[in-house]
Write a protein that holds these residues in place. Structure first.
Motif, PDB file in Angstrom:
ATOM      1  N   GLY A 237      -4.331  83.297  49.163  1.00 55.74           N
ATOM      2  CA  GLY A 237      -3.821  84.235  48.261  1.00 55.74           C
ATOM      3  C   GLY A 237      -2.980  83.264  47.533  1.00 55.74           C
ATOM      4  N   VAL A 238      -1.833  82.981  47.834  1.00 55.98           N
ATOM      5  CA  VAL A 238      -0.739  82.405  47.333  1.00 55.98           C
ATOM      6  C   VAL A 238      -1.016  80.738  48.221  1.00 55.98           C
ATOM      7  N   GLN A 239      -0.959  80.565  48.772  1.00 58.23           N
ATOM      8  CA  GLN A 239      -1.421  79.315  49.675  1.00 58.23           C
ATOM      9  C   GLN A 239      -3.045  78.813  49.130  1.00 58.23           C
ATOM     10  N   THR A 240      -3.600  78.404  48.586  1.00 60.47           N
ATOM     11  CA  THR A 240      -4.985  78.683  49.065  1.00 60.47           C
ATOM     12  C   THR A 240      -5.275  76.504  50.180  1.00 60.47           C
ATOM     13  N   LEU A 241      -4.497  76.129  49.146  1.00 60.49           N
ATOM     14  CA  LEU A 241      -5.336  74.677  49.549  1.00 60.49           C
ATOM     15  C   LEU A 241      -4.609  74.427  50.796  1.00 60.49           C
ATOM     16  N   PRO A 242      -3.197  74.876  51.353  1.00 56.92           N
ATOM     17  CA  PRO A 242      -3.375  74.604  52.125  1.00 56.92           C
ATOM     18  C   PRO A 242      -3.939  75.356  53.262  1.00 56.92           C
ATOM     19  N   MET A 243      -4.134  76.602  53.199  1.00 60.73           N
ATOM     20  CA  MET A 243      -5.220  77.488  53.923  1.00 60.73           C
ATOM     21  C   MET A 243      -6.442  76.708  54.354  1.00 60.73           C
ATOM     22  N   PHE A 244      -6.838  76.094  52.791  1.00 60.86           N
ATOM     23  CA  PHE A 244      -8.703  75.599  53.202  1.00 60.86           C
ATOM     24  C   PHE A 244      -8.288  74.394  54.295  1.00 60.86           C
ATOM     25  N   GLU A 245      -6.930  73.472  53.824  1.00 67.41           N
ATOM     26  CA  GLU A 245      -6.952  72.487  54.792  1.00 67.41           C
ATOM     27  C   GLU A 245      -7.257  72.508  55.830  1.00 67.41           C
ATOM     28  N   LEU A 246      -6.047  73.655  56.638  1.00 68.07           N
ATOM     29  CA  LEU A 246      -5.747  74.110  57.591  1.00 68.07           C
ATOM     30  C   LEU A 246      -7.749  74.770  58.380  1.00 68.07           C
ATOM     31  N   LEU A 247      -8.095  75.132  57.992  1.00 66.81           N
ATOM     32  CA  LEU A 247      -9.641  75.806  58.112  1.00 66.81           C
ATOM     33  C   LEU A 247     -10.622  74.581  58.486  1.00 66.81           C
ATOM     34  N   ALA A 248     -10.337  73.945  57.318  1.00 70.12           N
ATOM     35  CA  ALA A 248     -11.137  72.198  57.758  1.00 70.12           C
ATOM     36  C   ALA A 248     -10.901  71.758  58.241  1.00 70.12           C
ATOM     37  N   LYS A 249      -9.431  71.371  58.452  1.00 67.34           N
ATOM     38  CA  LYS A 249      -9.506  70.225  60.090  1.00 67.34           C
ATOM     39  C   LYS A 249      -9.738  70.592  61.088  1.00 67.34           C
ATOM     40  N   ILE A 250      -9.292  72.543  61.661  1.00 67.75           N
ATOM     41  CA  ILE A 250     -10.111  72.253  63.056  1.00 67.75           C
ATOM     42  C   ILE A 250     -11.471  72.680  62.729  1.00 67.75           C
ATOM     43  N   ILE A 251     -12.579  72.794  61.305  1.00 61.42           N
ATOM     44  CA  ILE A 251     -13.271  72.989  61.538  1.00 61.42           C
ATOM     45  C   ILE A 251     -13.738  71.776  61.753  1.00 61.42           C
ATOM     46  N   HIS A 252     -13.466  70.529  61.443  1.00 56.37           N
ATOM     47  CA  HIS A 252     -13.922  69.182  61.062  1.00 56.37           C
ATOM     48  C   HIS A 252     -13.534  68.562  63.100  1.00 56.37           C
ATOM     49  N   PHE A 253     -12.434  68.255  63.173  1.00 54.42           N
ATOM     50  CA  PHE A 253     -11.756  68.452  64.445  1.00 54.42           C
ATOM     51  C   PHE A 253     -12.144  68.858  65.267  1.00 54.42           C
ATOM     52  N   SER A 254     -13.236  70.168  65.555  1.00 56.47           N
ATOM     53  CA  SER A 254     -13.107  70.221  66.713  1.00 56.47           C
ATOM     54  C   SER A 254     -14.974  70.135  67.066  1.00 56.47           C
ATOM     55  N   ASN A 255     -15.353  69.388  66.233  1.00 55.56           N
ATOM     56  CA  ASN A 255     -16.832  69.309  66.324  1.00 55.56           C
ATOM     57  C   ASN A 255     -17.114  67.620  65.837  1.00 55.56           C
ATOM     58  N   ASP A 256     -15.750  67.015  65.512  1.00 55.75           N
ATOM     59  CA  ASP A 256     -15.805  64.863  65.462  1.00 55.75           C
ATOM     60  C   ASP A 256     -14.579  65.019  65.168  1.00 55.75           C
ATOM     61  N   SER A 257     -14.585  63.442  66.219  1.00 58.08           N
ATOM     62  CA  SER A 257     -13.234  62.822  65.773  1.00 58.08           C
ATOM     63  C   SER A 257     -13.145  61.773  64.808  1.00 58.08           C
ATOM     64  N   SER A 258     -14.287  61.871  64.621  1.00 58.05           N
ATOM     65  CA  SER A 258     -13.165  60.900  63.284  1.00 58.05           C
ATOM     66  C   SER A 258     -13.177  61.334  61.904  1.00 58.05           C
ATOM     67  N   PRO A 259     -12.096  59.930  60.914  1.00 57.28           N
ATOM     68  CA  PRO A 259     -11.605  61.060  60.131  1.00 57.28           C
ATOM     69  C   PRO A 259     -11.966  61.863  58.883  1.00 57.28           C
TER      70      PRO A 259
END
Length: 591
Positions: free
Chosen positions: A221-243
């Motif tokens: 609620g208070v740090q929406t973008l940093p939280m979004f980015e953290l989850l997005a990075k973990i999901i992406h790099f668990s599946n793919d090593s590309s940028p």
């Protein structure tokens, strides 16, 4: 090292290192200096540079790395005496498992865990947690992420256009978020497709409505973008090593499940690791307040870290200083900048708050709060009302609870500790360890009421713990004398007591100088300035030094000109390992 000279080893060998990476690197740093010093084999120009780099990699402090290296010294061919005590269980396990490896194998493992080049590791199965976070950290741009520390906490930042704003979530809380995204997959997938990635209000509402963990929900609620980015990075790099693309997230169910598997497997490995604490669900008991005190160089800090098992225990550190206040120690409301460059206020916990909340949230773990230099601040004022918590029951819990210092502290604490406490107390699994040296200038006395609430452990001077090194000093116009540092410091202390009536807590401990200080055999300036300014400030004659020395400038000049600096009375008590030094005119000026 060329590719043809790479050392190859299986992932299973590297897996054995997980959870004790820093200790394994410290074991390598404790090896001998042939064919070259181990820190140079790792690419560091000095030992200090190596300690700093390893500490930064594993989210600890350089002193911890050095102490761990010192613990191994006595068990390797380093040539340093190290600490002669038996290795504590966690280090003994590391030594038993890795101490028999060849130097080349140990070097290769250290290069791998430090992320250095020219090391090839054979992978036998899919992506691992460590790989995912290496990619996450390497992808730092608008928002940043730090490698997990204490095996379970992740720090991440906001966009930081004006200043760094850092926040923390545990791996358990991140796993809860991934589970919630899977359980509510249709909602998150629909949101992602309709908004084509990040839309602040929509994602804030989604986090608020669907995240079950209240700390993560508040963060969303208070740090929406940093939280979004953290989850997005973990999901992406668990599946793919590309940028990956900034402000984008993958909500495919299979990719979410893959990220959850990576994180769950890592946490399962942590929970299956051997523990010296109570069984799951039972709170560890025995917490205490322990104050280590003694002359400088007696090993107070070393004694503190000997009590902490850095593999399984949780710990927080702070150093008291003259400007420290209660709000620095416990926590206070402070301003910050959010992702919209707006000023916001949030509770920023101090080391005490973090340690207490961590202990309540981890009942099956030992948690330590380490306070170095306790009496360099007005300790009773820094503790404030928290002072009353230091009274302990037999199991280690507080005898009395106190009101929370502020409503913000209370709200933060109950979120982090997942509690609904109305008053604050110390749990039985929290130890507060402090060091102090009452002899230093500029320190504050501890009042009796405060000090009696600590179990006090005095560290006597033990010359057997001195580094195995020689010191060389000039005795006459053309003569020098060499003796063991342990013999020198013992004679020095005897002279200070018998001739100058110096108090015991102001004497020189055998670890006042370390191996690096004594590398070239000369007495370093920090010893001489301590003797001149701290011990002999009120002795006009300065009978320890040569009769021609009237100022510290004289002392420094004579040192640089290889002239005698000590008095004949003092030198007569020293014996060279090569025999008595012949210097009939010790106090005469050779110039």
């Amino acid at each position: 090292m060329s590719d043809s000279n790479q050392v190859h080893f299986s992932e299973e060998s590297l897996d054995d290192v997980q959870g004790c990476e820093m200790e394994v690197v410290a074991l390598f740093l404790a090896q001998g200096d042939e064919p070259q010093p181990p820190h140079k084999e790792l690419g560091y120009s000095t030992q200090s540079e190596a300690f700093n780099a390893v500490a930064a990699k594993f989210r600890t402090n350089p002193h911890t790395v050095k102490l761990t290296r010192d613990s191994f010294d006595h068990h390797t061919e380093s040539g340093r005496v190290g600490w002669k005590e038996n290795l504590r269980p966690a280090l003994a396990k590391v030594y038993e498992q890795f101490g028999k490896l060849s130097r080349e194998e140990l070097l290769a493992i250290c290069q791998a865990v430090l992320g250095l080049e020219n090391v090839e590791v054979s992978r036998s199965h899919g992506v691992q947690f460590e790989e995912v976070f290496e990619r996450v950290v390497a992808a730092n741009s608008e928002t940043r992420t730090a490698s997990p520390y204490q095996a379970q906490v992740v720090d991440f930042s906001n966009t930081g256009r004006r200043s760094d704003g850092w926040f923390s979530l545990t791996l358990d809380q991140i796993r809860d978020c991934l589970r919630d995204m899977i359980d509510n997959h249709e909602k998150f997938d629909s949101l992602n497709k309709s908004k084509n990635g990040y839309h602040e209000t929509s994602w804030r509402n989604a986090f608020d409505s669907n995240l079950s963990n209240r700390v993560a929900r508040t963060m969303g609620g208070v740090q929406t973008l940093p939280m979004f980015e953290l989850l997005a990075k973990i999901i992406h790099f668990s599946n793919d090593s590309s940028p990956r693309t900034y402000k984008s997230i993958e909500t495919d169910r299979h990719k979410l499940e893959r990220a959850l598997d990576v994180l769950s497997n890592h946490l399962s490995g942590l929970s299956n690791a051997p523990s010296q604490t109570a069984s799951e669900g039972a709170r560890v008991t025995g917490g205490d307040n322990i104050l280590f005190y003694g002359a400088p160089g007696t090993g107070k800090s070393h004694s503190v870290w000997e009590m902490i098992d850095e593999d399984s225990d949780l710990y927080f550190t702070t150093v008291f200083h003259p400007d420290m206040q209660n709000s620095d120690f416990s926590g206070t409301l402070k301003p910050g900048i959010n992702e919209h460059d707006q000023i916001t206020y949030a509770f920023r916990p101090g080391p005490f708050a973090r340690a207490v909340a961590c202990a309540w949230a981890n009942p099956d773990k030992k948690v330590f709060l380490v306070i170095e230099e306790l009496n360099r601040a007005v300790a009773a004022a820094v503790f404030g009302e928290l002072f009353q918590l230091l009274d302990r029951e037999p199991d280690g819990s507080s005898s009395y609870n106190v009101d929370f210092p502020s409503p913000e502290f209370e709200k933060w604490f109950n979120n982090v500790a997942a509690s609904d406490a109305e008053r604050l107390g110390l749990p039985s699994n929290l130890w507060i360890l402090a060091t102090m040296n009452s002899a230093d200038q500029g320190v504050y006395p501890l009042d009796t009421a405060f000090r009696r609430r600590w179990r006090q452990q005095y560290l006597a001077i033990d010359y057997n713990k001195a580094p195995e090194a020689d010191v060389v000093f000039v005795t006459s116009a053309d003569g020098k004398q060499s003796t063991k540092w342990s013999s020198f410091v013992e004679t020095l202390n005897r002279f200070l007591v018998t001739e100058l009536q110096v108090d015991e807590d102001r004497l020189i401990g055998p670890r006042f100088l370390n191996d690096q200080d004594l590398e070239d055999g000369h007495l370093p300036g920090k010893l001489l300035i301590y003797l001149w300014d701290d011990l002999l400030r009120h002795h006009q004659d300065k009978p320890l030094f040569h009769s021609s020395v009237r100022t510290y400038g004289d002392l420094d000049r004579r040192m640089s000109e290889d002239k005698p600096i000590f008095s004949g009375d003092f030198l007569s008590g020293l014996k060279s390992e090569k025999g008595e030094a012949s210097a009939p005119d010790l106090d005469s000026d050779p110039s």
